[in-house]
Design an enzyme around this catalytic site. Sequence first.
Site, PDB file in Angstrom:
ATOM      1  N   ARG A  41      28.018  36.672  40.580  1.00 29.15           N
ATOM      2  CA  ARG A  41      26.880  35.895  40.071  1.00 29.15           C
ATOM      3  C   ARG A  41      26.296  36.498  38.800  1.00 29.15           C
ATOM      4  O   ARG A  41      25.829  35.774  37.925  1.00 29.15           O
ATOM      5  CB  ARG A  41      25.795  35.795  41.144  1.00 29.15           C
ATOM      6  CG  ARG A  41      26.219  34.865  42.240  1.00 29.15           C
ATOM      7  CD  ARG A  41      25.087  34.575  43.174  1.00 29.15           C
ATOM      8  NE  ARG A  41      25.440  33.448  44.019  1.00 29.15           N
ATOM      9  CZ  ARG A  41      24.771  33.098  45.106  1.00 29.15           C
ATOM     10  NH1 ARG A  41      23.708  33.775  45.472  1.00 29.15           N
ATOM     11  NH2 ARG A  41      25.154  32.067  45.815  1.00 29.15           N
ATOM     12  N   LYS A 204      31.043  20.722  60.574  1.00 25.60           N
ATOM     13  CA  LYS A 204      30.442  19.581  61.271  1.00 25.60           C
ATOM     14  C   LYS A 204      30.429  18.304  60.448  1.00 25.60           C
ATOM     15  O   LYS A 204      30.174  18.339  59.254  1.00 25.60           O
ATOM     16  CB  LYS A 204      28.983  19.903  61.593  1.00 25.60           C
ATOM     17  CG  LYS A 204      28.785  20.957  62.640  1.00 25.60           C
ATOM     18  CD  LYS A 204      27.316  20.987  62.952  1.00 25.60           C
ATOM     19  CE  LYS A 204      26.906  22.171  63.784  1.00 25.60           C
ATOM     20  NZ  LYS A 204      25.513  22.493  63.507  1.00 25.60           N
ATOM     21  N   GLY A 356      29.631  26.592  49.904  1.00 27.81           N
ATOM     22  CA  GLY A 356      29.660  28.060  49.927  1.00 27.81           C
ATOM     23  C   GLY A 356      30.904  28.616  50.597  1.00 27.81           C
ATOM     24  O   GLY A 356      31.574  29.496  50.048  1.00 27.81           O
ATOM     25  N   GLY A 381      24.459  24.941  48.918  1.00 21.66           N
ATOM     26  CA  GLY A 381      23.543  23.846  49.239  1.00 21.66           C
ATOM     27  C   GLY A 381      23.319  22.916  48.052  1.00 21.66           C
ATOM     28  O   GLY A 381      23.331  21.693  48.198  1.00 21.66           O
TER      29      GLY A 381
HETATM   30  P1  ADP Z   1      31.043  24.700  53.153  1.00 20.99           P
HETATM   31  O1  ADP Z   1      30.138  25.899  53.224  1.00 20.99           O
HETATM   32  O2  ADP Z   1      32.182  24.909  52.194  1.00 20.99           O
HETATM   33  O3  ADP Z   1      30.298  23.420  52.913  1.00 20.99           O
HETATM   34  P2  ADP Z   1      31.037  24.375  56.022  1.00 20.99           P
HETATM   35  O4  ADP Z   1      29.848  25.246  56.082  1.00 20.99           O
HETATM   36  O5  ADP Z   1      30.898  22.952  56.339  1.00 20.99           O
HETATM   37  O6  ADP Z   1      31.771  24.546  54.597  1.00 20.99           O
HETATM   38  O7  ADP Z   1      32.136  24.907  57.054  1.00 20.99           O
HETATM   39  C1  ADP Z   1      32.713  26.167  56.968  1.00 20.99           C
HETATM   40  C2  ADP Z   1      33.011  26.735  58.333  1.00 20.99           C
HETATM   41  O8  ADP Z   1      33.723  25.843  59.140  1.00 20.99           O
HETATM   42  C3  ADP Z   1      33.875  27.972  58.188  1.00 20.99           C
HETATM   43  O9  ADP Z   1      33.125  29.067  58.640  1.00 20.99           O
HETATM   44  C4  ADP Z   1      35.079  27.679  59.059  1.00 20.99           C
HETATM   45  O10 ADP Z   1      35.493  28.789  59.824  1.00 20.99           O
HETATM   46  C5  ADP Z   1      34.572  26.586  59.974  1.00 20.99           C
HETATM   47  N1  ADP Z   1      35.657  25.774  60.519  1.00 20.99           N
HETATM   48  C6  ADP Z   1      36.479  24.938  59.849  1.00 20.99           C
HETATM   49  N2  ADP Z   1      37.372  24.379  60.683  1.00 20.99           N
HETATM   50  C7  ADP Z   1      37.126  24.865  61.917  1.00 20.99           C
HETATM   51  C8  ADP Z   1      37.693  24.659  63.215  1.00 20.99           C
HETATM   52  N3  ADP Z   1      38.733  23.841  63.381  1.00 20.99           N
HETATM   53  N4  ADP Z   1      37.135  25.310  64.261  1.00 20.99           N
HETATM   54  C9  ADP Z   1      36.096  26.140  64.066  1.00 20.99           C
HETATM   55  N5  ADP Z   1      35.523  26.386  62.883  1.00 20.99           N
HETATM   56  C10 ADP Z   1      36.019  25.754  61.814  1.00 20.99           C
HETATM   57 MG    MG Z   2      28.825  26.551  54.783  1.00 19.59          MG
END
Ligand code: ADP
Ligand code: MG
Length: 400
Positions: A41, A204, A356, A381
Amino acid sequence: MSNLLTGIRTIRDLPIDNKRVFIRVDFNVPMEDGVITDDLRIREALPTIKHALEREARVILGSHMGRPKPGKDNSAFSLEPCGIRLAELLDAEVHMPDDCLGDAAKKVIFDLRAGQVCLLENLRFHPEEEQDDEAFAFKLSELAEAYVNDAFGTVHRAHASVHRMAKLFRDRGCGFLLEKEISALGKVIGQPERPYVALLGGAKVSDKIVVVETLLKVCNTLVIGGAMANTFLAAKGHNMQASLVEEDKLALARTILEKAAAAKVTVELPVDLVVASSTQAEAGTVVSIHEVPPGKMALDIGPQSIERFTRHFADAKTIFWNGPMGLFEREPFSAGTFGVARAMASSSAFTVVGGGDSAAAVHAAGEDLAAKMDHISTGGGASLELIEGRKLPGIEALRG
Ligand code: ADP
Ligand code: MG
């Protein structure tokens, strides 16, 4: 949609020569025991800082660090280690007053000569920062003659140094990092070149509802992996056994699939999965989506899914990716995420990564993949809120 940068000046356009310019940076770097574990950063803010110094500005840097609590020992949240690192990177002295306001800070700032830089102490040491307090913003604004925001990771928060303070300046604008973020993310929701593939994953569906709906309106192909795909597969009648499934989002998943069909968006879901008995398992097994064994959970997409997903990248002109394809933090479940990252990096499309954990995954994949993406957003975010089509306070405050 009009260009998101319309009405926003960049540091190039601002009269900062010889002037005191406040640059809101995001030096909220990861630290362990007072040592910076990743200075990305700080390095990403360098082009803007160097530009200001080359124009003989007197540079005042402001940032937050962590979440200090009123009345507690907050010394762990000092920006001093960042100032030391910045001085090394710039090969120049960085003045560091021990408060962002007050006589000592003023003395340092008003003594700055052209081409000199100071870093204010953590703005959140004053609770007024997070309250978007008018009087606090005014006091900060008195320190400078121009305002630049280069802290993309904070623009979704209406905090004093990103929001109210910006509006107090006639000469205000964005730095190079913020400009690149707005331009790249604006492109993937505005007028993307087609074919446009949106790749979604992560933990999710519920976190990403608006993101999915926004992308459905602009993309040609929607690829869904990660835990999010479990809910879609369950909605289509597959027994996902012990996998993470949001039971209360099954109807929503069906609605999304219907909307995609109506919009003639191709939806691609996994055809195979890597399953295991627990997230701590030493290895996984590849199974078809039709035969997830009882007691097992899906923790990654399988090799056939990687192949099917990345096939869409071949003729894509734009690819946006948010959300890992599996539990990539654990090696046995990282192949899906690293596989799509590799394919995306070698595609000739305009490639943007937001979120992130997704950004962390691209860096964790190694192989210099990060450098091969056109843009990896630095704001988790903030990037998602921008993709949702929301107006972000720190960006809107720069307009006009
Ligand atoms: P971002 O921060 O890029 O928006 P998210 O916060 O939505 O992504 O999701 C990231 C998390 O989702 C990671 O920690 C990853 O381990 C978890 N994840 C992805 N697929 C699975 C899965 N099939 N089962 C459990 N955790 C998962
Ligand atoms: Mg995340």
